[in-house]
Motif scaffolding. Structure first.
Motif, PDB file in Angstrom:
ATOM      1  N   VAL A  23       4.917 -16.319  42.641  1.00 46.02           N
ATOM      2  CA  VAL A  23       4.350 -15.037  42.227  1.00 46.02           C
ATOM      3  C   VAL A  23       3.607 -15.216  40.906  1.00 46.02           C
ATOM      4  CG1 VAL A  23       4.803 -12.618  41.696  1.00 46.02           C
ATOM      5  CG2 VAL A  23       6.280 -13.827  43.323  1.00 46.02           C
ATOM      6  N   PHE A  24       2.335 -14.843  40.881  1.00 44.92           N
ATOM      7  CA  PHE A  24       1.570 -14.809  39.634  1.00 44.92           C
ATOM      8  C   PHE A  24       1.726 -13.402  39.067  1.00 44.92           C
ATOM      9  CE2 PHE A  24       0.053 -18.633  41.394  1.00 44.92           C
ATOM     10  CZ  PHE A  24      -0.621 -19.348  40.423  1.00 44.92           C
ATOM     11  N   SER A  25       2.306 -13.307  37.874  1.00 44.94           N
ATOM     12  CA  SER A  25       2.696 -11.992  37.366  1.00 44.94           C
ATOM     13  C   SER A  25       2.399 -11.848  35.876  1.00 44.94           C
ATOM     14  CB  SER A  25       4.191 -11.784  37.622  1.00 44.94           C
ATOM     15  OG  SER A  25       4.555 -10.440  37.487  1.00 44.94           O
ATOM     16  N   ASP A  26       2.155 -10.601  35.475  1.00 41.02           N
ATOM     17  CA  ASP A  26       1.801 -10.245  34.097  1.00 41.02           C
ATOM     18  C   ASP A  26       2.895  -9.318  33.558  1.00 41.02           C
ATOM     19  OD1 ASP A  26       0.784  -8.665  31.928  1.00 41.02           O
ATOM     20  OD2 ASP A  26      -1.263  -9.092  32.527  1.00 41.02           O
ATOM     21  N   PRO A  27       3.489  -9.618  32.400  1.00 40.88           N
ATOM     22  CA  PRO A  27       4.582  -8.789  31.881  1.00 40.88           C
ATOM     23  C   PRO A  27       4.192  -7.358  31.551  1.00 40.88           C
ATOM     24  CG  PRO A  27       3.865 -10.373  30.223  1.00 40.88           C
ATOM     25  CD  PRO A  27       3.188 -10.749  31.499  1.00 40.88           C
ATOM     26  N   ASP A  28       2.901  -7.074  31.408  1.00 43.17           N
ATOM     27  CA  ASP A  28       2.461  -5.712  31.123  1.00 43.17           C
ATOM     28  C   ASP A  28       1.844  -5.026  32.344  1.00 43.17           C
ATOM     29  OD1 ASP A  28       3.319  -5.400  28.540  1.00 43.17           O
ATOM     30  OD2 ASP A  28       1.458  -6.114  27.633  1.00 43.17           O
ATOM     31  N   CYS A  29       1.976  -5.647  33.493  1.00 42.18           N
ATOM     32  CA  CYS A  29       1.387  -5.094  34.725  1.00 42.18           C
ATOM     33  C   CYS A  29       2.383  -4.161  35.413  1.00 42.18           C
ATOM     34  CB  CYS A  29       0.998  -6.241  35.650  1.00 42.18           C
ATOM     35  SG  CYS A  29       0.722  -5.774  37.359  1.00 42.18           S
ATOM     36  N   PRO A  30       2.071  -2.865  35.555  1.00 39.29           N
ATOM     37  CA  PRO A  30       3.011  -1.926  36.180  1.00 39.29           C
ATOM     38  C   PRO A  30       3.293  -2.253  37.649  1.00 39.29           C
ATOM     39  CG  PRO A  30       0.863  -0.899  35.818  1.00 39.29           C
ATOM     40  CD  PRO A  30       0.847  -2.192  35.085  1.00 39.29           C
ATOM     41  N   PHE A  31       2.307  -2.790  38.347  1.00 40.67           N
ATOM     42  CA  PHE A  31       2.524  -3.141  39.753  1.00 40.67           C
ATOM     43  C   PHE A  31       3.422  -4.366  39.875  1.00 40.67           C
ATOM     44  CE2 PHE A  31      -1.566  -0.898  39.684  1.00 40.67           C
ATOM     45  CZ  PHE A  31      -1.280   0.133  40.580  1.00 40.67           C
ATOM     46  N   ILE A  45      12.333 -17.986  44.083  1.00 45.39           N
ATOM     47  CA  ILE A  45      11.127 -17.320  43.596  1.00 45.39           C
ATOM     48  C   ILE A  45      10.617 -18.091  42.373  1.00 45.39           C
ATOM     49  CG2 ILE A  45      10.147 -15.176  42.686  1.00 45.39           C
ATOM     50  CD1 ILE A  45      12.497 -13.699  44.053  1.00 45.39           C
ATOM     51  N   TYR A  46       9.372 -18.527  42.443  1.00 46.14           N
ATOM     52  CA  TYR A  46       8.737 -19.234  41.331  1.00 46.14           C
ATOM     53  C   TYR A  46       7.726 -18.279  40.687  1.00 46.14           C
ATOM     54  CZ  TYR A  46      10.629 -23.435  43.569  1.00 46.14           C
ATOM     55  OH  TYR A  46      11.467 -24.372  44.130  1.00 46.14           O
ATOM     56  N   THR A  47       8.019 -17.843  39.480  1.00 44.46           N
ATOM     57  CA  THR A  47       7.146 -16.895  38.789  1.00 44.46           C
ATOM     58  C   THR A  47       6.243 -17.634  37.803  1.00 44.46           C
ATOM     59  OG1 THR A  47       8.764 -15.108  38.971  1.00 44.46           O
ATOM     60  CG2 THR A  47       7.044 -14.872  37.302  1.00 44.46           C
ATOM     61  N   PHE A  48       4.945 -17.518  38.025  1.00 51.07           N
ATOM     62  CA  PHE A  48       3.956 -18.078  37.109  1.00 51.07           C
ATOM     63  C   PHE A  48       3.491 -16.962  36.172  1.00 51.07           C
ATOM     64  CE2 PHE A  48       3.674 -21.060  40.644  1.00 51.07           C
ATOM     65  CZ  PHE A  48       3.611 -22.287  39.985  1.00 51.07           C
ATOM     66  N   LEU A  49       3.682 -17.147  34.880  1.00 48.15           N
ATOM     67  CA  LEU A  49       3.248 -16.150  33.905  1.00 48.15           C
ATOM     68  C   LEU A  49       1.726 -16.166  33.828  1.00 48.15           C
ATOM     69  CD1 LEU A  49       5.913 -16.939  31.166  1.00 48.15           C
ATOM     70  CD2 LEU A  49       5.877 -14.952  32.701  1.00 48.15           C
ATOM     71  N   TYR A  50       1.116 -15.050  34.231  1.00 47.70           N
ATOM     72  CA  TYR A  50      -0.344 -14.986  34.359  1.00 47.70           C
ATOM     73  C   TYR A  50      -0.868 -13.727  33.671  1.00 47.70           C
ATOM     74  CZ  TYR A  50      -4.841 -15.746  36.771  1.00 47.70           C
ATOM     75  OH  TYR A  50      -6.163 -16.001  37.065  1.00 47.70           O
ATOM     76  N   PRO A  51      -0.812 -13.702  32.335  1.00 45.78           N
ATOM     77  CA  PRO A  51      -1.261 -12.510  31.608  1.00 45.78           C
ATOM     78  C   PRO A  51      -2.763 -12.293  31.730  1.00 45.78           C
ATOM     79  CG  PRO A  51      -0.822 -14.318  30.096  1.00 45.78           C
ATOM     80  CD  PRO A  51      -0.330 -14.773  31.441  1.00 45.78           C
ATOM     81  N   LEU A  52      -3.140 -11.066  32.037  1.00 42.74           N
ATOM     82  CA  LEU A  52      -4.559 -10.707  32.137  1.00 42.74           C
ATOM     83  C   LEU A  52      -4.960 -10.030  30.828  1.00 42.74           C
ATOM     84  CD1 LEU A  52      -4.579  -9.303  35.790  1.00 42.74           C
ATOM     85  CD2 LEU A  52      -5.135 -11.624  35.037  1.00 42.74           C
ATOM     86  N   GLU A  53      -5.430 -10.828  29.884  1.00 46.76           N
ATOM     87  CA  GLU A  53      -5.690 -10.322  28.537  1.00 46.76           C
ATOM     88  C   GLU A  53      -6.765  -9.248  28.494  1.00 46.76           C
ATOM     89  OE1 GLU A  53      -4.912 -13.175  25.010  1.00 46.76           O
ATOM     90  OE2 GLU A  53      -6.001 -14.366  26.508  1.00 46.76           O
ATOM     91  N   GLN A  54      -7.718  -9.312  29.419  1.00 44.65           N
ATOM     92  CA  GLN A  54      -8.785  -8.305  29.404  1.00 44.65           C
ATOM     93  C   GLN A  54      -8.242  -6.917  29.747  1.00 44.65           C
ATOM     94  OE1 GLN A  54      -8.326 -10.685  31.545  1.00 44.65           O
ATOM     95  NE2 GLN A  54      -9.084 -10.261  33.604  1.00 44.65           N
ATOM     96  N   LEU A  55      -7.119  -6.870  30.447  1.00 46.67           N
ATOM     97  CA  LEU A  55      -6.470  -5.592  30.785  1.00 46.67           C
ATOM     98  C   LEU A  55      -5.291  -5.291  29.868  1.00 46.67           C
ATOM     99  CD1 LEU A  55      -6.404  -5.802  34.695  1.00 46.67           C
ATOM    100  CD2 LEU A  55      -7.993  -4.510  33.277  1.00 46.67           C
TER     101      LEU A  55
END
Length: 247
Positions: free
Chosen positions: A128-136, A153-163
């Motif tokens: 799972v590619f996931s962002d800690p500030d992503c509500p979804f 479950i392998y979680t890849f930290l994928y922060p979307l800085e533009q959002l």
């Protein structure tokens, strides 16, 4: 009169058919290359990945960077943006093609850069590619992934800085935590604030490059062991079905 053996006739016929087929394939490849060249000239800002003939006579499928599929005629005088539907089969050929282009070779994923959550026997696998500030992403954690068992479950930290401008800092704090999995769970499932310095060596840059290579533009994005890439906080029942698919 000299009689030509039937075996010779059969062999000659097969050779003729093979030569014809090869000639047609070569012609189709040449036409696709011509369309690719014309398209690139008219749209130099777009990277053309692949061009091939579509099931519709005279229409070509053009695959652009980012897995976007469009269609054009042989002269690239007209372009069609949308879905190509097989009416008899009642399926979207465009959707099927995008799904095919999105497939990921599970073996190439750098799982050492992911937060690992092994449940039960852990035999089934999902990334799972996931962002800690992503509500979804939080919705997926609380609903879609919460009750899964016999899965890793392998979680890849994928922060979307533009959002989410603060997501990179939070991701670093989570990765640098003594217990990464606990820190992730507290952030995503319990809405607790992240803490810590976040100044350790992280794989965040490598994960960003990987996500861009895979064409992941939003979170969450789920990759199953079958290679299927799915975007969004899909329901638990859909995740279960995909976890059990082999292809």
């Amino acid at each position: 009169m000299f009689a030509i053996p039937r075996r010779f006739l059969r062999t000659t016929t097969l050779l003729t058919l093979s030569a014809t087929l090869l000639a047609c394939q070569a012609q189709a490849a040449d036409e696709s290359q011509t369309v690719k060249k014309l398209f690139s000239q008219k749209f130099p800002q777009r990277e053309v990945v692949q061009v091939q003939a579509s099931p519709v006579s005279g229409v070509y499928e053009v695959v652009l960077a980012g897995r976007q599929v469009v269609y054009t005629d042989a002269k690239v005088a007209h372009m069609f943006v949308g879905e190509l539907i097989d009416i008899e089969g009642r399926v979207s050929l465009t959707e099927e093609r995008v799904a095919e282009l999105s497939r990921v070779d599970w073996k190439t994923l750098p799982l050492q850069h992911a937060i690992q959550d092994k449940r039960g026997n852990g035999q089934r696998k999902i990334a799972v590619f996931s962002d800690p500030d992503c509500p979804f992403c939080k919705k997926l954690e609380k609903e879609g992934l919460a009750k899964l068992d016999n899965v890793t479950i392998y979680t890849f930290l994928y922060p979307l800085e533009q959002l989410h401008p603060d997501a990179m800092r939070k991701s670093a704090q989570i990765w640098c935590s003594k217990d990464k999995l606990q820190a992730w769970a507290q952030t995503m499932r319990n809405n607790q604030a992240t803490s810590g310095s976040g100044d350790c060596k992280t794989p965040l840059a490598e994960i960003q490059a990987l996500g861009q290579k895979l064409g992941i533009q939003g979170t969450p994005a789920l990759i199953f062991e079958s290679g299927k890439l799915v975007a969004g906080a899909i329901p638990a029942e859909d995740i279960e079905k995909l976890l059990n698919q082999k292809k």
